[in-house]
Design a protein around this motif. Structure first.
Motif, PDB file in Angstrom:
ATOM      1  N   VAL A 242       0.823  -1.209   0.000  1.00 16.28           N
ATOM      2  CA  VAL A 242       0.000   0.000   0.000  1.00 16.28           C
ATOM      3  C   VAL A 242       0.855   1.256   0.000  1.00 16.28           C
ATOM      4  O   VAL A 242       0.380   2.339  -0.383  1.00 16.28           O
ATOM      5  CB  VAL A 242      -0.959   0.006   1.208  1.00 16.28           C
ATOM      6  N   ALA A 243       2.114   1.140   0.422  1.00 18.70           N
ATOM      7  CA  ALA A 243       2.990   2.308   0.411  1.00 18.70           C
ATOM      8  C   ALA A 243       3.369   2.720  -1.003  1.00 18.70           C
ATOM      9  O   ALA A 243       3.886   3.816  -1.212  1.00 18.70           O
ATOM     10  CB  ALA A 243       4.258   2.026   1.217  1.00 18.70           C
ATOM     11  N   ALA A 244       3.093   1.854  -1.982  1.00 20.12           N
ATOM     12  CA  ALA A 244       3.432   2.167  -3.374  1.00 20.12           C
ATOM     13  C   ALA A 244       2.279   2.800  -4.136  1.00 20.12           C
ATOM     14  O   ALA A 244       2.388   3.046  -5.332  1.00 20.12           O
ATOM     15  CB  ALA A 244       3.882   0.893  -4.095  1.00 20.12           C
ATOM     16  N   VAL A 245       1.166   3.083  -3.451  1.00 18.43           N
ATOM     17  CA  VAL A 245      -0.003   3.659  -4.124  1.00 18.43           C
ATOM     18  C   VAL A 245       0.339   5.033  -4.688  1.00 18.43           C
ATOM     19  O   VAL A 245       1.001   5.846  -4.032  1.00 18.43           O
ATOM     20  CB  VAL A 245      -1.188   3.765  -3.144  1.00 18.43           C
ATOM     21  N   GLU A 246      -0.135   5.268  -5.903  1.00 16.42           N
ATOM     22  CA  GLU A 246       0.106   6.557  -6.563  1.00 16.42           C
ATOM     23  C   GLU A 246      -1.177   7.000  -7.240  1.00 16.42           C
ATOM     24  O   GLU A 246      -1.800   6.218  -7.969  1.00 16.42           O
ATOM     25  CB  GLU A 246       1.238   6.410  -7.587  1.00 16.42           C
ATOM     26  N   LEU A 247      -1.601   8.215  -7.004  1.00 11.80           N
ATOM     27  CA  LEU A 247      -2.821   8.730  -7.614  1.00 11.80           C
ATOM     28  C   LEU A 247      -2.575   9.135  -9.062  1.00 11.80           C
ATOM     29  O   LEU A 247      -1.451   9.507  -9.433  1.00 11.80           O
ATOM     30  CB  LEU A 247      -3.336   9.938  -6.828  1.00 11.80           C
ATOM     31  N   PRO A 248      -3.602   9.064  -9.901  1.00 11.99           N
ATOM     32  CA  PRO A 248      -3.445   9.542 -11.285  1.00 11.99           C
ATOM     33  C   PRO A 248      -3.106  11.029 -11.313  1.00 11.99           C
ATOM     34  O   PRO A 248      -3.475  11.791 -10.415  1.00 11.99           O
ATOM     35  CB  PRO A 248      -4.825   9.281 -11.907  1.00 11.99           C
ATOM     36  N   ILE A 249      -2.418  11.434 -12.365  1.00  8.29           N
ATOM     37  CA  ILE A 249      -2.012  12.836 -12.495  1.00  8.29           C
ATOM     38  C   ILE A 249      -3.203  13.794 -12.468  1.00  8.29           C
ATOM     39  O   ILE A 249      -3.131  14.865 -11.844  1.00  8.29           O
ATOM     40  CB  ILE A 249      -1.177  13.020 -13.774  1.00  8.29           C
ATOM     41  N   PRO A 250      -4.332  13.469 -13.122  1.00 10.59           N
ATOM     42  CA  PRO A 250      -5.470  14.411 -13.067  1.00 10.59           C
ATOM     43  C   PRO A 250      -5.947  14.712 -11.651  1.00 10.59           C
ATOM     44  O   PRO A 250      -6.507  15.791 -11.410  1.00 10.59           O
ATOM     45  CB  PRO A 250      -6.556  13.686 -13.870  1.00 10.59           C
ATOM     46  N   ALA A 251      -5.735  13.784 -10.704  1.00 10.58           N
ATOM     47  CA  ALA A 251      -6.165  14.048  -9.327  1.00 10.58           C
ATOM     48  C   ALA A 251      -5.418  15.242  -8.744  1.00 10.58           C
ATOM     49  O   ALA A 251      -6.000  16.076  -8.035  1.00 10.58           O
ATOM     50  CB  ALA A 251      -5.938  12.806  -8.459  1.00 10.58           C
ATOM     51  N   GLY A 252      -4.138  15.353  -9.051  1.00 10.35           N
ATOM     52  CA  GLY A 252      -3.368  16.497  -8.584  1.00 10.35           C
ATOM     53  C   GLY A 252      -3.807  17.796  -9.235  1.00 10.35           C
ATOM     54  O   GLY A 252      -3.843  18.850  -8.586  1.00 10.35           O
ATOM     55  N   LEU A 253      -4.164  17.720 -10.509  1.00  4.34           N
ATOM     56  CA  LEU A 253      -4.633  18.922 -11.207  1.00  4.34           C
ATOM     57  C   LEU A 253      -5.975  19.387 -10.654  1.00  4.34           C
ATOM     58  O   LEU A 253      -6.198  20.593 -10.468  1.00  4.34           O
ATOM     59  CB  LEU A 253      -4.744  18.634 -12.708  1.00  4.34           C
ATOM     60  N   VAL A 254      -6.863  18.437 -10.387  1.00  2.00           N
ATOM     61  CA  VAL A 254      -8.158  18.795  -9.800  1.00  2.00           C
ATOM     62  C   VAL A 254      -7.955  19.386  -8.409  1.00  2.00           C
ATOM     63  O   VAL A 254      -8.633  20.350  -8.021  1.00  2.00           O
ATOM     64  CB  VAL A 254      -9.070  17.559  -9.738  1.00  2.00           C
ATOM     65  N   PHE A 255      -7.021  18.828  -7.655  1.00  2.00           N
ATOM     66  CA  PHE A 255      -6.718  19.339  -6.320  1.00  2.00           C
ATOM     67  C   PHE A 255      -6.260  20.796  -6.395  1.00  2.00           C
ATOM     68  O   PHE A 255      -6.708  21.646  -5.617  1.00  2.00           O
ATOM     69  CB  PHE A 255      -5.649  18.463  -5.674  1.00  2.00           C
ATOM     70  N   HIS A 283      -3.858  12.708  -1.169  1.00  2.00           N
ATOM     71  CA  HIS A 283      -2.440  12.930  -1.454  1.00  2.00           C
ATOM     72  C   HIS A 283      -1.597  12.816  -0.180  1.00  2.00           C
ATOM     73  O   HIS A 283      -0.410  12.468  -0.248  1.00  2.00           O
ATOM     74  CB  HIS A 283      -2.246  14.304  -2.101  1.00  2.00           C
ATOM     75  N   LEU A 284      -2.193  13.096   0.973  1.00  2.00           N
ATOM     76  CA  LEU A 284      -1.474  12.895   2.226  1.00  2.00           C
ATOM     77  C   LEU A 284      -1.137  11.424   2.410  1.00  2.00           C
ATOM     78  O   LEU A 284      -0.018  11.076   2.833  1.00  2.00           O
ATOM     79  CB  LEU A 284      -2.325  13.402   3.395  1.00  2.00           C
ATOM     80  N   LEU A 285      -2.082  10.528   2.100  1.00  2.00           N
ATOM     81  CA  LEU A 285      -1.811   9.098   2.206  1.00  2.00           C
ATOM     82  C   LEU A 285      -0.702   8.675   1.248  1.00  2.00           C
ATOM     83  O   LEU A 285       0.158   7.861   1.595  1.00  2.00           O
ATOM     84  CB  LEU A 285      -3.087   8.305   1.925  1.00  2.00           C
ATOM     85  N   VAL A 286      -0.733   9.225   0.038  1.00  2.00           N
ATOM     86  CA  VAL A 286       0.339   8.922  -0.914  1.00  2.00           C
ATOM     87  C   VAL A 286       1.671   9.425  -0.377  1.00  2.00           C
ATOM     88  O   VAL A 286       2.700   8.735  -0.458  1.00  2.00           O
ATOM     89  CB  VAL A 286       0.033   9.539  -2.279  1.00  2.00           C
ATOM     90  N   GLY A 287       1.676  10.634   0.189  1.00  2.00           N
ATOM     91  CA  GLY A 287       2.910  11.177   0.758  1.00  2.00           C
ATOM     92  C   GLY A 287       3.425  10.332   1.909  1.00  2.00           C
ATOM     93  O   GLY A 287       4.645  10.123   2.045  1.00  2.00           O
ATOM     94  N   LEU A 288       2.526   9.839   2.751  1.00  2.00           N
ATOM     95  CA  LEU A 288       2.955   8.959   3.843  1.00  2.00           C
ATOM     96  C   LEU A 288       3.531   7.660   3.288  1.00  2.00           C
ATOM     97  O   LEU A 288       4.477   7.094   3.860  1.00  2.00           O
ATOM     98  CB  LEU A 288       1.782   8.666   4.772  1.00  2.00           C
ATOM     99  N   GLY A 289       2.972   7.192   2.171  1.00  2.00           N
ATOM    100  CA  GLY A 289       3.551   6.025   1.519  1.00  2.00           C
ATOM    101  C   GLY A 289       4.975   6.288   1.048  1.00  2.00           C
ATOM    102  O   GLY A 289       5.847   5.410   1.144  1.00  2.00           O
ATOM    103  N   ILE A 290       5.225   7.492   0.552  1.00  2.00           N
ATOM    104  CA  ILE A 290       6.577   7.866   0.137  1.00  2.00           C
ATOM    105  C   ILE A 290       7.516   7.863   1.345  1.00  2.00           C
ATOM    106  O   ILE A 290       8.645   7.362   1.276  1.00  2.00           O
ATOM    107  CB  ILE A 290       6.570   9.253  -0.529  1.00  2.00           C
ATOM    108  N   VAL A 291       7.042   8.411   2.464  1.00  2.00           N
ATOM    109  CA  VAL A 291       7.856   8.425   3.680  1.00  2.00           C
ATOM    110  C   VAL A 291       8.207   7.007   4.105  1.00  2.00           C
ATOM    111  O   VAL A 291       9.358   6.705   4.445  1.00  2.00           O
ATOM    112  CB  VAL A 291       7.113   9.169   4.811  1.00  2.00           C
ATOM    113  N   HIS A 292       7.225   6.112   4.092  1.00  2.00           N
ATOM    114  CA  HIS A 292       7.477   4.716   4.465  1.00  2.00           C
ATOM    115  C   HIS A 292       8.474   4.064   3.506  1.00  2.00           C
ATOM    116  O   HIS A 292       9.371   3.330   3.934  1.00  2.00           O
ATOM    117  CB  HIS A 292       6.162   3.924   4.467  1.00  2.00           C
ATOM    118  N   THR A 293       8.300   4.327   2.214  1.00  2.00           N
ATOM    119  CA  THR A 293       9.191   3.725   1.221  1.00  2.00           C
ATOM    120  C   THR A 293      10.632   4.182   1.422  1.00  2.00           C
ATOM    121  O   THR A 293      11.568   3.373   1.386  1.00  2.00           O
ATOM    122  CB  THR A 293       8.723   4.084  -0.198  1.00  2.00           C
ATOM    123  N   LEU A 294      10.823   5.476   1.633  1.00  2.00           N
ATOM    124  CA  LEU A 294      12.176   5.999   1.820  1.00  2.00           C
ATOM    125  C   LEU A 294      12.763   5.558   3.157  1.00  2.00           C
ATOM    126  O   LEU A 294      13.979   5.338   3.265  1.00  2.00           O
ATOM    127  CB  LEU A 294      12.154   7.531   1.729  1.00  2.00           C
TER     128      LEU A 294
END
Length: 344
Positions: A242-255, A283-294
C-alpha cells in the motif's frame, strides 16, 4: 468469463485459482448464505451508525466503524452481499432514526464503500495467452474513486440538510453570548463582535476539514476490512504494497484547481472546499507512503517514522509538505529516486 479480455472484469470471488488453472469466477453468484451475511453486516453497520444516539462521546469511535461491516460483506462475499448489507442498513436506520439519517448513511457510508469494494475486486487478463495472469484494478484508482464518492456524498448531504455559513456563524455567536450570560465570575469578557471574524473563519474551514477526515475514516475502514477478509482466506486479490499507491495525475490537477476555487464565495467555494479537503487527504496518504518507502532504506526506520508521525500530529506544516510530496510523486518519482526498499 472470470476475466474479460478487454476492459476490467466483474467483482472478485476472493478465491484461489481453480482446478483448470484459471482465476476463479470474478462475479459472486447470489446465494442465500451470502445474502444472510449481507443482512447481518447491514444490521451491524446500522447499530454502529446509531451508537452516538445514546449521548455518550465514547460511542463516537463506534460510529466511525460503521462502514467496516459493509466492506467486509462486499469484499468477502461479493457485491450482492454488499448491496444486501446496504439495503438492511438503510432499512434499519430509516425505521429507527428516520429518512434523513438513512440518507446520510447511504451517502456517507454506503456509497463510497460499495463503489470502492467493487473496483477493488476488478481484474483482467494481463496476457491473453496466460489464463492465470490477472491484472488487478490499480489501488491508486480505487483511492481516487473513494475520494470522488466521499465528495459526492458530502456535497449531497450538504445540499439536502443545508449548510449556510452565515447562519451557522450567527448560531455559534449566539451560543457564545449565552455562555457569557450564564457563565459565572466577573472580569472582562470578549466582545462577540470581535470574535466574529474568527468564528466565521472556523465555519468556513468546516467544509474542508470534515470531508478530509471522513475520507480517512472510510479508507481506513476499507483497509482493515481487506485485512480481515484476507485473514479469512476469502480474498482473491494478492497482498499489495500500500505504500506504493500513486494517484493519477489528473487528481493532482483537480486538487490544485479546487484549492484555487475554494476561496470564492457561494456554492462554488463550498464545493471546491469539499473537493480540496478530500484530495488533500488522498495525497497525504500517498505522501505517507513515500515516507514509508524511503524510510525502508534505513535501519532506523522505526525512529524516522515515529519522528515524522509525531511532527504531523503536533504541527500542520509537516502535513502540508507530505501532501505536497504526494502531489509531486507522479511527476518526479520520489520513490524511484529514493529506492523501494523492503516491505513495511
Amino acid at each position: 468469463q472470470a476475466l474479460h479480455r478487454s476492459g476490467w472484469g466483474g467483482l472478485a470471488s476472493n478465491r484461489s485459482p481453480d482446478e483448470t488453472g484459471q482465476l476463479g469466477d470474478m462475479t459472486r453468484a447470489i446465494s442465500v448464505p451470502s445474502l444472510l451475511i449481507g443482512l447481518g453486516a447491514g444490521l451491524a453497520s446500522a447499530l454502529l451508525f446509531a451508537a452516538p444516539m445514546g449521548g455518550s462521546m465514547l460511542a463516537m469511535p463506534l460510529f466511525f466503524l460503521a462502514p467496516m461491516p459493509l466492506a467486509i460483506a462486499a469484499l468477502g462475499w461479493g457485491t450482492p452481499a454488499g448491496l444486501a448489507a446496504v439495503a438492511a442498513g438503510l432499512a434499519a436506520i430509516g425505521l429507527g432514526l428516520g429518512s434523513r439519517a438513512a440518507f446520510v448513511f447511504g451517502l456517507a457510508d454506503a456509497l463510497p464503500i460499495v463503489v470502492a469494494t467493487h473496483l477493488f475486486g476488478l481484474a483482467r487478463l494481463a496476457d491473453p495467452s496466460e489464463p492465470t495472469s490477472g491484472e488487478w484494478y490499480p489501488l491508486g484508482r480505487v483511492l481516487t474513486a473513494i475520494a470522488a464518492m466521499v465528495s459526492i456524498g458530502v456535497i449531497g448531504i450538504g445540499v439536502v440538510l443545508g449548510f449556510d455559513t452565515d447562519e451557522l456563524t450567527r448560531d455559534m455567536l449566539e451560543a457564545f453570548r449565552a455562555m457569557q450570560v450564564h457563565g459565572a465570575g466577573a472580569g472582562a469578557t470578549a466582545d462577540p463582535a470581535q470574535l466574529e471574524p474568527f468564528v466565521r473563519a472556523m465555519v468556513r474551514i468546516i467544509p474542508v476539514l470534515f470531508p478530509a477526515g471522513w475520507f480517512l475514516v472510510v479508507t481506513l475502514d476499507l483497509w482493515v476490512a481487506a485485512r480481515v477478509v484476507a485473514k479469512s482466506g476469502r480474498m482473491a486479490r494478492p497482498n499489495e504494497d500500500v505504500a506504493a499507491v500513486e494517484l493519477p495525475i489528473p487528481a493532482g490537477l483537480v486538487f490544485a484547481a479546487a484549492f484555487a476555487a475554494m476561496f470564492l464565495d457561494g456554492a462554488i467555494g463550498l464545493v471546491a472546499s469539499v473537493i480540496t479537503g478530500v484530495l488533500f487527504s488522498a495525497h497525504l496518504l500517498v505522501g505517507l507512503g513515500i515516507v514509508h518507502t524511503l524510510a525502508r532504506r534505513s535501519e532506523a526506520r522505526i525512529i524516522i517514522l515515529a519522528f515524522v508521525y509525531g511532527l504531523a500530529l503536533l504541527f500542520s506544516l509537516p502535513l502540508l509538505l507530505i501532501a505536497l510530496a504526494g502531489v509531486l510523486e507522479p511527476h518526479f518519482g520520489l520513490r524511484r529516486r529514493g529506492g523501494a526498499g523492503g516491505p513495511n
